[in-house]
Design a protein around this motif. Structure first.
Motif, PDB file in Angstrom:
ATOM      1  N   GLU A 215       0.806  -1.225   0.000  1.00 30.17           N
ATOM      2  CA  GLU A 215       0.000   0.000   0.000  1.00 30.17           C
ATOM      3  C   GLU A 215       0.842   1.279   0.000  1.00 30.17           C
ATOM      4  O   GLU A 215       0.490   2.240  -0.700  1.00 30.17           O
ATOM      5  CB  GLU A 215      -0.953   0.023   1.199  1.00 30.17           C
ATOM      6  N   LEU A 223      -5.114   3.738  -5.314  1.00 31.59           N
ATOM      7  CA  LEU A 223      -5.458   2.868  -4.193  1.00 31.59           C
ATOM      8  C   LEU A 223      -6.910   3.085  -3.777  1.00 31.59           C
ATOM      9  O   LEU A 223      -7.644   2.126  -3.484  1.00 31.59           O
ATOM     10  CB  LEU A 223      -4.529   3.136  -3.006  1.00 31.59           C
ATOM     11  N   GLY A 229      -9.157  -1.216  -1.951  1.00 30.62           N
ATOM     12  CA  GLY A 229      -8.446  -0.050  -1.440  1.00 30.62           C
ATOM     13  C   GLY A 229      -9.095   0.646  -0.259  1.00 30.62           C
ATOM     14  O   GLY A 229      -8.427   0.923   0.747  1.00 30.62           O
ATOM     15  N   THR A 232      -8.531  -1.088   2.984  1.00 30.13           N
ATOM     16  CA  THR A 232      -7.127  -0.984   3.365  1.00 30.13           C
ATOM     17  C   THR A 232      -6.827   0.382   3.969  1.00 30.13           C
ATOM     18  O   THR A 232      -6.208   0.494   5.026  1.00 30.13           O
ATOM     19  CB  THR A 232      -6.233  -1.206   2.129  1.00 30.13           C
ATOM     20  N   PRO A 286      -0.632   4.286   3.595  1.00 26.51           N
ATOM     21  CA  PRO A 286      -0.851   4.302   2.146  1.00 26.51           C
ATOM     22  C   PRO A 286      -0.170   5.465   1.445  1.00 26.51           C
ATOM     23  O   PRO A 286      -0.228   6.609   1.904  1.00 26.51           O
ATOM     24  CB  PRO A 286      -2.375   4.407   2.038  1.00 26.51           C
ATOM     25  N   ASN A 313       2.242  -8.023   3.720  1.00 26.67           N
ATOM     26  CA  ASN A 313       0.783  -8.061   3.610  1.00 26.67           C
ATOM     27  C   ASN A 313       0.185  -9.337   4.189  1.00 26.67           C
ATOM     28  O   ASN A 313      -0.909  -9.754   3.797  1.00 26.67           O
ATOM     29  CB  ASN A 313       0.354  -7.899   2.157  1.00 26.67           C
ATOM     30  N   LEU A 323      -4.299  -5.780  -5.090  1.00 25.70           N
ATOM     31  CA  LEU A 323      -3.370  -4.696  -4.793  1.00 25.70           C
ATOM     32  C   LEU A 323      -2.166  -4.698  -5.732  1.00 25.70           C
ATOM     33  O   LEU A 323      -1.705  -3.644  -6.172  1.00 25.70           O
ATOM     34  CB  LEU A 323      -2.898  -4.791  -3.336  1.00 25.70           C
TER      35      LEU A 323
END
Length: 524
Positions: A215, A223, A229, A232, A286, A313, A323
């Motif tokens: 990220e 993202l 996204g 996340t 991010p 991750n 991703l």
């Protein structure tokens, strides 16, 4: 003169209007051969900028560009063949010239990810449990000497930022016995292999930090638009909300001081590199590493990307496939070439060696999810499942990156440069149940054979409602036939489904069979 302006660009942005270039366009730069070469920089808004490239034979390539309201200008020099050497000169009517010396055309690759990508050649020599460390560094020094300046790397210094920075902290370094140790080990071995096979200059841009997820390397707009996204991003926002009150208070004070120092939008834009960041030590917020370590390289002309990242991750492996596809699309778009090759490393083995037929673990799910990248064109994978270290202390770093670098170079040599050879690991293609047996069909299985002398191992089989048991089997040409005495009606098969799996099959190139399962619908 050039060094003065380049240093100013790295340390603190000079006043709007000062003629300057990004760090990646600096002395000893490697530019991509065979493609129009992106050049850009900053000067007084509305000013015409003259760019000349003069090669060692006196031939000049010339373009002009005009700066926009933000002071940025850009253009493209004509493509040049590998090995073209010369000097870049940039000027306006009122400023310059800025001169960039010792520019060389070759093959340029951007190498990114986490710690096994950022592992330096010098680390070999100081790793206590790696007895071959000094020899690895000595070999690299020998390679650097023999290259006579044709191997170079751009070292991007670590930088996190809440907003995209227009430049990166870094510089080009010509590989010599004294400087080669600062290059990433994996990217170096990749570059050496290309250089040895193609006899052309090779440059790598090293931009990676250990312990990072995917990220932070992804642009925020992309993202936010990714299917996984928003979830996340929300998780990381929750982490920021939990920051200690005293940390928040200091951040707010520092931000207020910064805003007072740079009160206008123009000054703030010029000084984003110094803007305070909340939770600075958290690399995984991010877009922060994209903002600080990738954005400022754009749109440098590249040959392709190398990527080694995944275990950052572990917490949500089911998201990784989306991703990684999202990152590939975003980087290609931002570097203005949707065809740029993207080669990644399938995650290595580590932890305690496999004991049970199937060992549920996040690493296997990440390896499987990494294959999402292969759904996109011009992508490929190099296996590192046999490169890790069998240690109970969970050592994730394997010092000798030579073989893996050669594998990644093999992908490029075959797919981009037209050199023949078997460069892909055997990979699962399909399966069929035949009575009490399962036939596995594979891709890239030329010369399929047992690996080592331990017989067929690492395969698991089960019935629809049964437990996993070790499978028996045999190789038949480019296929594998499996069965189990306790499984009269097989329903599923897995291979190497463990953190540190047992391996037993390879192709004639010695490349290991990649892990697979025939029951991807299972949650474990």
């Amino acid at each position: 003169m050039a060094a003065h302006f380049l240093l100013a660009a790295l340390v603190s942005h000079s006043a709007l209007g000062a003629l300057r270039l990004p760090a990646v366009i600096s002395d000893h730069a490697m530019i991509q051969a065979g493609k129009p070469v992106a050049v850009w920089g900053w000067a007084t808004p509305g000013e015409e900028v003259s760019v000349n490239f003069v090669d060692v034979n006196g031939k000049t390539s010339h373009i002009t560009a005009t700066t926009g309201p933000d002071g940025r200008w850009s253009g493209q020099l004509p493509s040049m063949p590998d090995g073209t050497a010369g000097e870049l000169e940039v000027r306006t009517k009122t400023e310059g010239p800025l001169k960039v010396a010792d520019v060389l055309a070759g093959e340029v690759w951007l190498c990114s990810g986490q710690s096994n990508m950022s592992y330096l050649l010098t680390t070999h020599a100081r790793t206590p449990n790696e007895t071959t460390g000094p020899e690895i560094l000595e070999e690299a020094q020998k390679n650097a000497t023999e290259a006579h300046g044709a191997l170079r790397y751009f070292a991007v210094a670590a930088k996190r930022a809440d907003n995209p920075l227009e430049d990166v902290p870094g510089k080009w370094i010509v590989a010599t016995p004294d400087t080669v140790g600062g290059c990433f080990s994996l990217s170096w071995n990749f570059a050496v292999t290309l250089h040895d096979k193609l006899h052309v200059p090779v440059g790598v841009i090293d931009s990676a930090i250990g312990g990072t997820a995917i990220e932070p390397w992804t642009p925020l707009p992309e993202l936010e638009a990714c299917p996984v996204g928003p979830a996340t991003i929300q998780r990381y926002k929750a982490k920021l909300d939990s920051v200690a009150p005293e940390v928040k208070s200091k951040f707010e004070t520092d931000l207020a001081d910064w805003t007072k120092r740079y009160p206008t939008p123009e000054l703030q834009q010029q000084n984003l590199a110094t803007k305070p960041v909340l939770a600075e030590g958290n690399s995984n917020m991010p877009a922060r590493l994209y903002n600080g370590m990738i954005h400022g390289l754009e749109p440098y002309t590249l040959k392709g990307f190398l990527w080694f990242q995944g275990d950052g991750n572990f917490g949500n492996p089911q998201e990784y496939g989306e991703l990684v596809k999202n990152l590939i699309r975003a980087w290609r778009s931002h570097f203005h070439d949707d065809t740029l090759p993207f080669y990644y490393v399938e995650m290595q083995n580590y932890h305690v060696p496999q004991v049970n037929p199937v060992e549920p673990n996040p690493m296997s799910l990440i390896r499987e999810a990494q294959q999402g990248a292969l759904q996109l064109p011009n992508t490929d994978v190099a296996a590192s499942l046999d490169q890790g270290i069998d240690k109970p202390n969970y050592e994730a770093h394997f010092p000798n990156k030579k073989q893996l670098g050669e594998r990644m170079a093999g992908l490029a040599l075959n797919h981009l440069y037209g050199q023949p050879g078997l460069v892909n690991s055997p990979a699962f293609k399909s399966y069929a149940v035949e009575g009490n047996k399962v036939r596995i069909k594979l891709d890239h299985a030329d010369g399929l054979r047992l690996r080592g002398d331990g017989g067929l191992k690492g395969f698991a089989i089960r019935s629809k409602d049964g437990d996993w048991v070790w499978a028996q089997g045999k190789i038949e040409g480019q296929e594998i036939v499996l069965w189990g005495d306790q499984v009269p009606a097989p329903a599923a098969v897995r291979y190497a489904w463990a953190f540190n799996p047992l391996l037993s099959v390879e192709n004639s190139a010695g490349l290991p069979l990649r892990p697979f399962r025939t029951d991807p619908e299972s949650e474990k």
